[in-house]
Enzyme design. Structure first.
Site, PDB file in Angstrom:
ATOM      1  N   GLY A 236       0.825  -1.199   0.000  1.00 38.86           N
ATOM      2  CA  GLY A 236       0.000   0.000   0.000  1.00 38.86           C
ATOM      3  C   GLY A 236       0.858   1.247   0.000  1.00 38.86           C
ATOM      4  N   CYS A 263       5.688  -5.683   1.463  1.00 37.81           N
ATOM      5  CA  CYS A 263       5.939  -4.248   1.299  1.00 37.81           C
ATOM      6  C   CYS A 263       5.379  -3.444   2.474  1.00 37.81           C
ATOM      7  CB  CYS A 263       5.403  -3.767  -0.045  1.00 37.81           C
ATOM      8  SG  CYS A 263       6.184  -2.227  -0.601  1.00 37.81           S
ATOM      9  N   GLN A 267       6.165  -3.591   6.629  1.00 41.99           N
ATOM     10  CA  GLN A 267       6.451  -2.465   7.519  1.00 41.99           C
ATOM     11  C   GLN A 267       5.466  -2.401   8.686  1.00 41.99           C
ATOM     12  OE1 GLN A 267       6.185   0.636   4.600  1.00 41.99           O
ATOM     13  NE2 GLN A 267       8.141   0.122   3.642  1.00 41.99           N
ATOM     14  N   GLY A 307       9.376   3.517  -0.187  1.00 39.45           N
ATOM     15  CA  GLY A 307      10.191   4.668   0.190  1.00 39.45           C
ATOM     16  C   GLY A 307      10.532   4.696   1.657  1.00 39.45           C
ATOM     17  N   PHE A 308      10.059   3.680   2.417  1.00 37.94           N
ATOM     18  CA  PHE A 308      10.335   3.583   3.846  1.00 37.94           C
ATOM     19  C   PHE A 308      10.911   2.205   4.154  1.00 37.94           C
ATOM     20  CE2 PHE A 308       7.153   6.803   3.357  1.00 37.94           C
ATOM     21  CZ  PHE A 308       7.431   7.752   4.331  1.00 37.94           C
ATOM     22  N   HIS A 347       8.367  -7.300  -3.720  1.00 41.63           N
ATOM     23  CA  HIS A 347       7.126  -7.831  -4.295  1.00 41.63           C
ATOM     24  C   HIS A 347       7.357  -9.181  -4.975  1.00 41.63           C
ATOM     25  CE1 HIS A 347       4.303  -4.417  -3.841  1.00 41.63           C
ATOM     26  NE2 HIS A 347       5.439  -3.743  -3.697  1.00 41.63           N
ATOM     27  N   GLU A 349       5.205 -11.208  -5.923  1.00 41.05           N
ATOM     28  CA  GLU A 349       4.152 -11.498  -6.901  1.00 41.05           C
ATOM     29  C   GLU A 349       4.478 -10.946  -8.279  1.00 41.05           C
ATOM     30  OE1 GLU A 349       3.197  -7.328  -5.781  1.00 41.05           O
ATOM     31  OE2 GLU A 349       3.901  -9.085  -4.703  1.00 41.05           O
TER      32      GLU A 349
END
Length: 377
Positions: A236, A263, A267, A307-308, A347, A349
């Site tokens: 997300g 992803c 986090q 980005g984190f 990712h 997938e």
């Protein structure tokens, strides 16, 4: 379509002139770059890019058009699209329309003629930052004022803009209205939708599962009331540090059922385990990121978009680091045997990207069956 003079500007005052290939418009967001040579349709429909203006580093984009099969969600989520050269004359047997027409139909501004090498280099040196693209405000000083007044990317909960509105079922026939698990799958997987990509659901179904997808803010009690065999936390957009409610929910789910995150899901799980997240200078976005599997010492070429990152030094001692990024040694995977929990930052997938890591879906389903050995072959 008639081209219009366009301005691309970053919040530090750096700007580039180009032209729109989708008509007129103006848009704001965090400007980032993606190093993939293909996969622009999957990138544009990936909810993880909500609130971002994506720059493609590959110089020619649009040559294979757009088709209805490669959608990763039901609509485009990027705030804008920047390329070096747009190709309106597409050639592919599955193509149904041009990239430019598709973006225009959906009100997304696309800019070409930009020196994307210079823009990417600037972002690598100075870091990803807010910016904007416009055909309307062509005075750089005035447009910079608008950019500075636009919403910040860090600190905002963007999941609420992309998660589903109600529970739904996904099985052999694809998406259906929710009735209950049909029992057609060997595994019942509850999915927390933080902005998931459809290929994640497709792969689960291909491997014998059926999925019940929940809005991201669903309570742990409601999720557990359906007695799933396992729980998946999807990818997300946005700052994971702003998702305190979702983190609390996942924390309540730890140890209750086997858990898998990708992803943003990774986090969220990292935070539920007690670690914090931090913003990377320019993030990892592309389909050629090398990751080391610490169990077999093999390198996996991965698709990434984040980005984190989770601070691996803050993870509890029972958490095993499974993968690290070979470019900057950042955390890419976690495994906690006692909790039957696994997650990865990248990712597996694909869509787009290599298939090196697709085994992780099999590993999670083994975890669902009670296995905790040889999950990272």
């Amino acid at each position: 379509m008639k081209p219009f003079k366009a301005l691309v500007m970053l919040e530090d005052g750096t700007y580039f002139w180009g032209r729109s290939f989708t008509g007129r418009g103006e848009s704001f967001g965090e400007i980032v770059f993606n190093t993939g040579m293909t996969g622009y349709q999957e990138i544009l429909t990936d909810p993880s890019y909500y609130g971002q203006i994506v720059t493609m580093t590959y110089p020619l984009i649009g040559n294979y058009g757009i088709n209805s099969e490669d959608m990763e969600s039901e609509k485009i989520h990027v705030a804008g699209f920047i390329v070096r050269e747009y190709q309106p004359f597409y050639s592919n047997w599955r193509a149904e329309k041009s990239l430019g027409n598709w973006l225009s139909e959906n009100g997304i501004l696309g800019i070409e003629g930009i020196d994307t090498r210079a823009l990417t280099r600037h972002l690598r040196i100075h870091g990803a930052m807010k910016g904007g693209i416009t055909t309307e405000t062509l005075d750089p000083k005035k447009f910079l004022e608008k950019i500075k007044e636009s919403p910040a990317y860090v600190g905002r909960d963007l999941v609420r803009y992309v998660t589903c509105n109600k529970v739904y079922y996904y099985g052999k026939k694809g998406k259906e209205n929710f009735k209950n698990f049909k029992g057609e799958g060997k595994y019942k997987i509850a999915v927390i939708d933080c902005g998931l990509k459809l290929n994640q659901l497709r792969i689960f179904v291909e491997k014998g599962a059926e999925c019940l997808i929940f809005p991201a803010y669903t309570s742990s009690e409601e999720i557990l009331s359906y007695n799933p065999d396992g729980i998946f936390v999807s990818n997300g957009p946005g700052d994971p540090g702003a998702l305190t409610k979702i983190v609390s929910t996942v924390k309540e789910l730890l140890g209750k059922k086997p858990l898998f995150g990708i992803c943003l899901g990774h986090q969220i799980i990292g935070q539920a385990l007690g670690a914090t997240t931090y913003k990377l200078k320019f993030g990892h976005r592309g389909i050629n990121n090398p990751v080391l599997n610490l169990f077999n010492k093999k390198v996996e070429i991965t698709s990434q978009n984040h980005g984190f990152c989770v601070k691996k030094e803050e993870l509890p001692k029972e958490a095993i680091v499974t993968h690290v990024n070979l470019n900057d040694n950042t955390l890419e995977g976690i495994f906690v045997p006692e909790l039957k929990l696994m997650s990865v930052q990248y990712h597996p997938e694909n869509a787009p990207g290599p298939h090196d890591s697709i085994y992780l879906f099999d590993s999670f389903l083994k975890l669902v069956e009670g296995e905790i050995e040889n999950l990272y072959p």
